[in-house]
Design a protein around this motif. Sequence first.
Motif, PDB file in Angstrom:
ATOM      1  N   UNK A 240       0.847  -1.198   0.000  1.00 48.97           N
ATOM      2  CA  UNK A 240       0.000   0.000   0.000  1.00 48.97           C
ATOM      3  C   UNK A 240       0.877   1.240   0.000  1.00 48.97           C
ATOM      4  N   UNK A 241       0.374   2.293  -0.630  1.00 47.64           N
ATOM      5  CA  UNK A 241       1.062   3.579  -0.650  1.00 47.64           C
ATOM      6  C   UNK A 241       0.547   4.427   0.510  1.00 47.64           C
ATOM      7  N   UNK A 242       1.451   4.793   1.410  1.00 45.04           N
ATOM      8  CA  UNK A 242       1.076   5.573   2.589  1.00 45.04           C
ATOM      9  C   UNK A 242       1.348   7.047   2.315  1.00 45.04           C
ATOM     10  N   UNK A 243       0.339   7.872   2.542  1.00 39.15           N
ATOM     11  CA  UNK A 243       0.525   9.309   2.349  1.00 39.15           C
ATOM     12  C   UNK A 243       1.589   9.827   3.321  1.00 39.15           C
ATOM     13  N   UNK A 244       2.391  10.820   2.900  1.00 40.04           N
ATOM     14  CA  UNK A 244       3.482  11.309   3.756  1.00 40.04           C
ATOM     15  C   UNK A 244       3.040  11.768   5.141  1.00 40.04           C
ATOM     16  N   UNK A 245       1.787  12.258   5.263  1.00 41.54           N
ATOM     17  CA  UNK A 245       1.331  12.694   6.585  1.00 41.54           C
ATOM     18  C   UNK A 245       0.820  11.535   7.437  1.00 41.54           C
ATOM     19  N   UNK A 246       0.851  10.319   6.880  1.00 41.58           N
ATOM     20  CA  UNK A 246       0.505   9.077   7.592  1.00 41.58           C
ATOM     21  C   UNK A 246      -0.957   9.022   8.023  1.00 41.58           C
ATOM     22  N   UNK A 247      -1.823   9.756   7.365  1.00 36.07           N
ATOM     23  CA  UNK A 247      -3.236   9.737   7.738  1.00 36.07           C
ATOM     24  C   UNK A 247      -4.071   8.816   6.859  1.00 36.07           C
ATOM     25  N   UNK A 248      -3.539   8.416   5.707  1.00 39.42           N
ATOM     26  CA  UNK A 248      -4.346   7.601   4.800  1.00 39.42           C
ATOM     27  C   UNK A 248      -3.462   6.771   3.882  1.00 39.42           C
ATOM     28  N   UNK A 249      -4.114   5.840   3.198  1.00 39.24           N
ATOM     29  CA  UNK A 249      -3.446   4.886   2.311  1.00 39.24           C
ATOM     30  C   UNK A 249      -4.212   4.826   0.997  1.00 39.24           C
ATOM     31  N   UNK A 250      -3.477   4.745  -0.111  1.00 37.91           N
ATOM     32  CA  UNK A 250      -4.088   4.534  -1.426  1.00 37.91           C
ATOM     33  C   UNK A 250      -3.363   3.380  -2.113  1.00 37.91           C
ATOM     34  N   UNK A 251      -3.959   2.907  -3.206  1.00 40.06           N
ATOM     35  CA  UNK A 251      -3.345   1.857  -4.034  1.00 40.06           C
ATOM     36  C   UNK A 251      -2.988   0.606  -3.236  1.00 40.06           C
ATOM     37  N   UNK A 252      -3.828   0.255  -2.265  1.00 45.23           N
ATOM     38  CA  UNK A 252      -3.581  -0.952  -1.492  1.00 45.23           C
ATOM     39  C   UNK A 252      -3.914  -2.206  -2.282  1.00 45.23           C
ATOM     40  N   UNK A 253      -3.163  -3.275  -2.020  1.00 48.18           N
ATOM     41  CA  UNK A 253      -3.388  -4.558  -2.688  1.00 48.18           C
ATOM     42  C   UNK A 253      -3.213  -5.693  -1.692  1.00 48.18           C
ATOM     43  N   UNK A 254      -4.180  -6.601  -1.661  1.00 47.97           N
ATOM     44  CA  UNK A 254      -4.076  -7.861  -0.922  1.00 47.97           C
ATOM     45  C   UNK A 254      -4.079  -8.978  -1.955  1.00 47.97           C
ATOM     46  N   UNK A 255      -3.061  -9.822  -1.932  1.00 45.50           N
ATOM     47  CA  UNK A 255      -2.958 -10.882  -2.935  1.00 45.50           C
ATOM     48  C   UNK A 255      -2.564 -12.193  -2.280  1.00 45.50           C
ATOM     49  N   UNK A 256      -2.929 -13.284  -2.933  1.00 44.16           N
ATOM     50  CA  UNK A 256      -2.593 -14.613  -2.444  1.00 44.16           C
ATOM     51  C   UNK A 256      -3.351 -15.653  -3.234  1.00 44.16           C
ATOM     52  N   UNK A 257      -3.580 -16.810  -2.614  1.00 45.30           N
ATOM     53  CA  UNK A 257      -4.316 -17.880  -3.281  1.00 45.30           C
ATOM     54  C   UNK A 257      -5.378 -18.431  -2.337  1.00 45.30           C
ATOM     55  N   UNK A 258      -6.474 -18.876  -2.927  1.00 46.50           N
ATOM     56  CA  UNK A 258      -7.574 -19.505  -2.204  1.00 46.50           C
ATOM     57  C   UNK A 258      -7.582 -20.987  -2.560  1.00 46.50           C
ATOM     58  N   UNK A 259      -7.397 -21.854  -1.576  1.00 48.70           N
ATOM     59  CA  UNK A 259      -7.483 -23.283  -1.861  1.00 48.70           C
ATOM     60  C   UNK A 259      -8.911 -23.595  -2.305  1.00 48.70           C
ATOM     61  N   UNK A 260      -9.040 -24.200  -3.469  1.00 45.85           N
ATOM     62  CA  UNK A 260     -10.357 -24.359  -4.078  1.00 45.85           C
ATOM     63  C   UNK A 260     -11.320 -25.137  -3.190  1.00 45.85           C
ATOM     64  N   UNK A 261     -10.871 -26.241  -2.618  1.00 40.08           N
ATOM     65  CA  UNK A 261     -11.765 -27.069  -1.802  1.00 40.08           C
ATOM     66  C   UNK A 261     -12.289 -26.295  -0.600  1.00 40.08           C
ATOM     67  N   UNK A 262     -11.438 -25.479   0.004  1.00 41.54           N
ATOM     68  CA  UNK A 262     -11.856 -24.674   1.156  1.00 41.54           C
ATOM     69  C   UNK A 262     -12.847 -23.601   0.719  1.00 41.54           C
ATOM     70  N   UNK A 263     -12.553 -22.936  -0.398  1.00 44.97           N
ATOM     71  CA  UNK A 263     -13.447 -21.887  -0.884  1.00 44.97           C
ATOM     72  C   UNK A 263     -14.820 -22.446  -1.237  1.00 44.97           C
ATOM     73  N   UNK A 264     -14.850 -23.620  -1.841  1.00 47.43           N
ATOM     74  CA  UNK A 264     -16.129 -24.234  -2.204  1.00 47.43           C
ATOM     75  C   UNK A 264     -17.001 -24.415  -0.966  1.00 47.43           C
TER      76      UNK A 264
END
Length: 347
Positions: A240-264
Amino acid sequence: MATALLSVAGCGSDEATPPPAEQDVDLGQPPGPGPEQAGDGEGVAFAIDRLFLGDTDRNGDKVPGSWKQFGFNIDGKVSSTISEDLCKPVDGAAPSDVYPDGAGGIDNSFGNKLVSLIATLLPEPSTKVSDAIANGDFTVILKVDGLGAQSSYNPLTAKLYGGATLGTAPVWNGSDKWPVVPELLEDAQDIESAKVVFPASYVVDNTWVSGPESQVTFKLNLTISGTTIGLTIRNVRIAMDIEPDRTSVVNGTIAGVLETAVLVEELRSVIGAIQPTFCEGAGLDTTLDQVRRASDILKDGSQDPGQECNAISIGIGFTARQVQLGEIAPPAETSGVPCGEAPPDEG
């Protein structure tokens, strides 16, 4: 720099085939860490205020192909409809449906194939889940210890929390004291005992990254129109991109994988709660087969053409605001599962 080679076989011409284009798979990755620089601040907690699941772009506009901008290049490949070095599609799924990546090799079959399926049951999922956060129903909190005013740090310890019901709409001015769920704590009495910890996170040019790589698993519970969808994400990596004043965040990304059997199994309970009639007949099985056919990767985040795909890549975008950690909330109440047993919460 890691590279991958792609070539397209031509026909109907005697001209020499041009050399294959070189694809830079680092384009789908967050920036790497800089030199060592210890934290010198009090640290900051950020709560997600908007989520983008792939049905909209980062402005919240419904733009076709928005899923392509969310996620990371998890498997280190830039894949297309003609790729031959990937796991085998499931249940007759066409490679042309599940193989193509997003920008820079981004892997996000969840956004590509499953968000539209979710939208048939719960319309406008990105808008509705962000509305739930705006109402104070839930959030996800990242607390970055030692974060100060400098633009780069390495390393910093960061902790992830689940935000419980706030009880009112957040004001987002840094004063919100958001309670946390005990399910993501090792000790339900100790707010510092987060189960999900990123000990090697870093900041480079005001971009925070959870670490060079991750084996962390956590369950992201999304509330959409009063229905909670649990996504157990393996090999989580966040930036995530943190604004210099540390009050907010933009362009955040959460990534990974979902095990199919669990997701089902997780979706089985959600679908049954929304449409109980699906528990009987072919409707539920047909829908869950669509989920299985979205599998595009192995559950460890790798590829092997000799194995059948058993996981689904995921990428979610977000923005966040500064908050304070509140008290530890009571444990969540469990409810019946209409269409089978839900998997255990892995934290």
